[in-house]
Design a protein around this motif. Structure first.
Motif, short mmCIF file in Angstrom:
data_model
loop_
_atom_site.label_atom_id
_atom_site.label_comp_id
_atom_site.label_asym_id
_atom_site.label_seq_id
_atom_site.Cartn_x
_atom_site.Cartn_y
_atom_site.Cartn_z
N PRO A 12 36.01 39.22 32.25
CA PRO A 12 36.74 37.96 32.14
C PRO A 12 35.84 36.78 32.49
O PRO A 12 34.87 36.92 33.24
N PRO A 13 36.17 35.58 31.96
CA PRO A 13 35.37 34.40 32.29
C PRO A 13 35.70 33.91 33.70
O PRO A 13 36.70 34.32 34.29
N PRO A 14 34.87 33.04 34.25
CA PRO A 14 35.17 32.50 35.58
C PRO A 14 36.48 31.71 35.58
O PRO A 14 36.89 31.15 34.57
N ASP A 50 32.20 40.27 26.49
CA ASP A 50 31.82 39.49 27.67
C ASP A 50 32.29 38.04 27.50
O ASP A 50 31.61 37.21 26.91
N CYS A 51 33.48 37.76 28.02
CA CYS A 51 34.06 36.42 27.87
C CYS A 51 33.20 35.34 28.52
O CYS A 51 33.16 34.20 28.03
N SER A 52 32.52 35.67 29.59
CA SER A 52 31.75 34.65 30.30
C SER A 52 30.62 34.10 29.46
O SER A 52 30.13 32.99 29.71
N LEU A 53 30.19 34.85 28.43
CA LEU A 53 29.11 34.39 27.57
C LEU A 53 29.61 33.81 26.25
O LEU A 53 29.06 32.82 25.76
N SER A 76 36.24 44.08 34.62
CA SER A 76 35.31 43.91 35.73
C SER A 76 35.73 42.67 36.51
O SER A 76 35.68 41.56 35.99
N LEU A 77 36.14 42.85 37.77
CA LEU A 77 36.79 41.77 38.51
C LEU A 77 36.02 41.38 39.76
O LEU A 77 35.47 42.22 40.47
N SER A 78 36.02 40.08 40.01
CA SER A 78 35.49 39.52 41.25
C SER A 78 36.39 38.36 41.65
O SER A 78 37.31 37.98 40.90
N ALA A 79 36.12 37.77 42.80
CA ALA A 79 36.90 36.60 43.21
C ALA A 79 36.69 35.44 42.25
O ALA A 79 37.56 34.58 42.10
N MET A 80 35.55 35.42 41.55
CA MET A 80 35.23 34.32 40.66
C MET A 80 36.01 34.36 39.36
O MET A 80 36.17 33.34 38.69
N ASN A 81 36.51 35.55 38.96
CA ASN A 81 37.22 35.63 37.67
C ASN A 81 38.59 36.28 37.79
O ASN A 81 39.19 36.65 36.78
N ALA A 82 39.11 36.42 39.01
CA ALA A 82 40.35 37.16 39.23
C ALA A 82 41.53 36.54 38.49
O ALA A 82 42.35 37.25 37.88
N VAL A 87 45.32 37.07 33.69
CA VAL A 87 45.83 36.58 32.40
C VAL A 87 45.55 37.61 31.29
O VAL A 87 46.42 37.92 30.47
N ILE A 88 44.33 38.14 31.28
CA ILE A 88 43.96 39.12 30.26
C ILE A 88 44.78 40.40 30.42
O ILE A 88 45.24 40.99 29.43
N SER A 89 44.99 40.84 31.66
CA SER A 89 45.77 42.07 31.85
C SER A 89 47.20 41.89 31.36
O SER A 89 47.80 42.82 30.80
N ALA A 90 47.76 40.69 31.53
CA ALA A 90 49.11 40.42 31.02
C ALA A 90 49.13 40.46 29.49
O ALA A 90 50.09 40.96 28.88
N GLN A 91 48.07 39.95 28.86
CA GLN A 91 47.98 40.01 27.40
C GLN A 91 47.89 41.46 26.93
O GLN A 91 48.49 41.82 25.89
N ILE A 92 47.15 42.29 27.65
CA ILE A 92 47.02 43.69 27.28
C ILE A 92 48.38 44.37 27.33
O ILE A 92 48.78 45.09 26.40
N ARG A 93 49.11 44.15 28.41
CA ARG A 93 50.43 44.76 28.55
C ARG A 93 51.39 44.31 27.44
O ARG A 93 52.22 45.09 26.97
N LYS A 94 51.26 43.06 27.02
CA LYS A 94 52.16 42.53 26.00
C LYS A 94 51.81 43.06 24.61
O LYS A 94 52.69 43.46 23.85
#
Length: 230
Positions: A12-14, A50-53, A76-82, A87-94
């Motif tokens: 995910p992006p930051p 790789d959304c960040s790029l 791949s999760l960190s505090a910077m992109n949580a 948001v992406i996980s919600a899109q996946i579930r939908k």
């Protein structure tokens, strides 16, 4: 012929409030992709986004989900992109309610399961993903829904036994900048009070790669991608 399973790995992006960032290729996901190819290449296909790029606003995430139609999605999760990861996980579930979500990275390795519920995980990867992700993919085939699997790394991986990152899945960095990141070691021997990494699991030992293996990887990057800046 058996139907091949599909794994989509997403960085995910930051979060919008993180400020300017230096965006390098996601070596972590590159290593995981290479490991899945080596361990499960006969039955699984891997795609990396790789959304960040290349997709900081995440506008292409829905079309990537539709195009790949993955059975599994790894975040791949960190505090910077949580926030963006949620948001992406919600899109996946939908869009893909049957897809299994795996979460890894420093956030998944550090926080208790109840604090990770916002990512809708089917599996939580705690530690280095090269060994745990292939294992999780097999376990998720028959796992009942409703409770996330938690896979915890017990032993440090042999860094000289790891497949090099799947560079063919990291083309954007190589096209944007004539440079590449190379991981020459893993772990840290220190326990700084301000650092979250020692709390992410039992693996703290500093492990340098064999220098010949590092040089061989650099030589490969120069030969195949004309990279001379590391």
């Amino acid at each position: 012929m058996a139907i091949r399973k599909k794994l989509l790995l997403v960085n995910p992006p930051p979060n919008p409030d993180t400020g300017p960032q230096l965006h390098l290729e996601s070596l972590g996901l590159g290593y995981v992709a290479a490991s899945v190819r080596r361990e499960l290449g006969k039955t699984h296909d891997v795609t990396l986004w790789d959304c960040s790029l290349v997709d900081k606003s995440m506008v292409h995430v829905p079309e990537i989900l539709d195009a790949v139609a993955p059975d599994f999605v790894g975040l791949s999760l960190s505090a910077m992109n949580a926030g963006q990861g949620a948001v992406i996980s919600a899109q996946i579930r939908k869009r893909l309610p049957r897809a299994k979500i795996l979460i890894g990275g420093i956030l998944a390795s550090s926080l208790p399961a109840d604090e990770l519920a916002c990512f809708n995980p089917d599996a939580i990867i705690r530690g280095e993903g090269e060994g745990l992700v292939p294992q999780a993919l097999g376990m998720l085939e028959d796992a009942p829904p409703g409770q996330a699997l938690e896979l915890v790394q017990e032993q440090a991986l042999d860094v000289d036994d790891l497949a090099w990152p799947a560079r063919d899945m990291l083309p954007w960095q190589l096209k944007m900048h004539a440079q590449a990141s190379v991981a020459a070691s893993r772990g840290c021997p220190y326990r700084c009070s301000f650092c979250s990494i020692p709390k992410a699991g039992p693996i703290r030992k500093w492990r340098p790669r064999d220098i010949d293996d590092v040089v061989d990887e650099m030589r490969f990057l120069y030969k195949i991608y004309n990279i001379a800046h590391f």
